[in-house]
Design a protein around this motif. Structure first.
Motif, mmCIF file in Angstrom:
data_model
loop_
_atom_site.group_PDB
_atom_site.id
_atom_site.type_symbol
_atom_site.label_atom_id
_atom_site.label_comp_id
_atom_site.label_asym_id
_atom_site.label_seq_id
_atom_site.Cartn_x
_atom_site.Cartn_y
_atom_site.Cartn_z
ATOM 1 N N GLN A 75 0.825 -1.204 0.000
ATOM 2 C CA GLN A 75 0.000 0.000 0.000
ATOM 3 C C GLN A 75 0.864 1.261 0.000
ATOM 4 O OE1 GLN A 75 -3.441 -0.064 -0.477
ATOM 5 N NE2 GLN A 75 -2.695 -2.112 -0.964
ATOM 6 N N ALA A 76 1.897 1.271 0.837
ATOM 7 C CA ALA A 76 2.783 2.439 0.924
ATOM 8 C C ALA A 76 3.546 2.683 -0.374
ATOM 9 C CB ALA A 76 3.764 2.259 2.088
ATOM 10 N N SER A 77 3.840 1.609 -1.119
ATOM 11 C CA SER A 77 4.593 1.755 -2.373
ATOM 12 C C SER A 77 3.778 2.469 -3.446
ATOM 13 C CB SER A 77 5.034 0.384 -2.894
ATOM 14 O OG SER A 77 3.937 -0.329 -3.452
ATOM 15 N N GLY A 78 2.451 2.406 -3.351
ATOM 16 C CA GLY A 78 1.584 3.052 -4.336
ATOM 17 C C GLY A 78 1.496 2.335 -5.671
ATOM 18 N N VAL A 79 2.012 1.106 -5.777
ATOM 19 C CA VAL A 79 2.036 0.417 -7.065
ATOM 20 C C VAL A 79 0.641 0.111 -7.610
ATOM 21 C CG1 VAL A 79 4.349 -0.567 -6.775
ATOM 22 C CG2 VAL A 79 2.339 -1.895 -6.072
ATOM 23 N N CYS A 80 -0.307 -0.167 -6.727
ATOM 24 C CA CYS A 80 -1.658 -0.521 -7.202
ATOM 25 C C CYS A 80 -2.265 0.638 -7.999
ATOM 26 C CB CYS A 80 -2.560 -0.903 -6.029
ATOM 27 S SG CYS A 80 -1.926 -2.307 -5.091
ATOM 28 N N GLU A 81 -2.122 1.832 -7.476
ATOM 29 C CA GLU A 81 -2.660 3.010 -8.157
ATOM 30 C C GLU A 81 -1.778 3.431 -9.333
ATOM 31 O OE1 GLU A 81 -1.933 2.979 -4.801
ATOM 32 O OE2 GLU A 81 -3.982 2.472 -4.182
ATOM 33 N N ARG A 82 -0.472 3.500 -9.114
ATOM 34 C CA ARG A 82 0.452 3.990 -10.141
ATOM 35 C C ARG A 82 0.417 3.123 -11.399
ATOM 36 N NH1 ARG A 82 5.280 3.432 -7.708
ATOM 37 N NH2 ARG A 82 4.644 5.075 -6.305
#
Length: 115
Positions: free
Chosen positions: A80-87
């Motif tokens: 979640q902190a990495s932001g990969v799902c959104e990015r």
């Protein structure tokens, strides 16, 4: 059986967009150890795989990797902190208890590989 000195086994993970997939895995926390000839060696601690600049139709979407971690909640927070799902606009499921008694979650990479 005699000791054959096996060191490890690695999967060749398909990538439909090699550059995008390499960056996805690095953003997720993997280290790019080497990259050449259409093969990128990525690792996270002792877990590693080879990302290949290749994917036949339907191959990536039917490819599955399993990463066993000691703290699934900490890993969920890392994802979640990495932001990969959104990015990368990839699907990430919530942590859930499976019928076999293990808690896990799923992340799909940009090519459709299920983790």
């Amino acid at each position: 059986m005699t000791d054959l000195n096996v060191q490890e086994i690695k999967a060749f993970v398909p990538a439909t967009d090699f550059a995008r997939s390499k960056q996805f895995y690095q953003d997720l926390g993997f280290t790019l150890a080497s990259d050449g000839g259409g093969i990128a060696y990525l690792h996270l601690g002792v877990a590693s795989f080879l990302l290949q600049d290749f994917s036949a139709p339907g191959f990536a979407e039917n490819f599955v990797m399993h990463l066993l971690v000691s703290d699934v909640d900490a890993w969920w927070q890392q994802v979640q902190a990495s932001g990969v799902c959104e990015r990368y606009q990839v699907k990430c499921t919530a942590v859930q208890l499976q019928a076999w008694g293990m808690r896990d979650f799923c992340v799909y990479d940009p090519s459709g590989v299920l983790w």
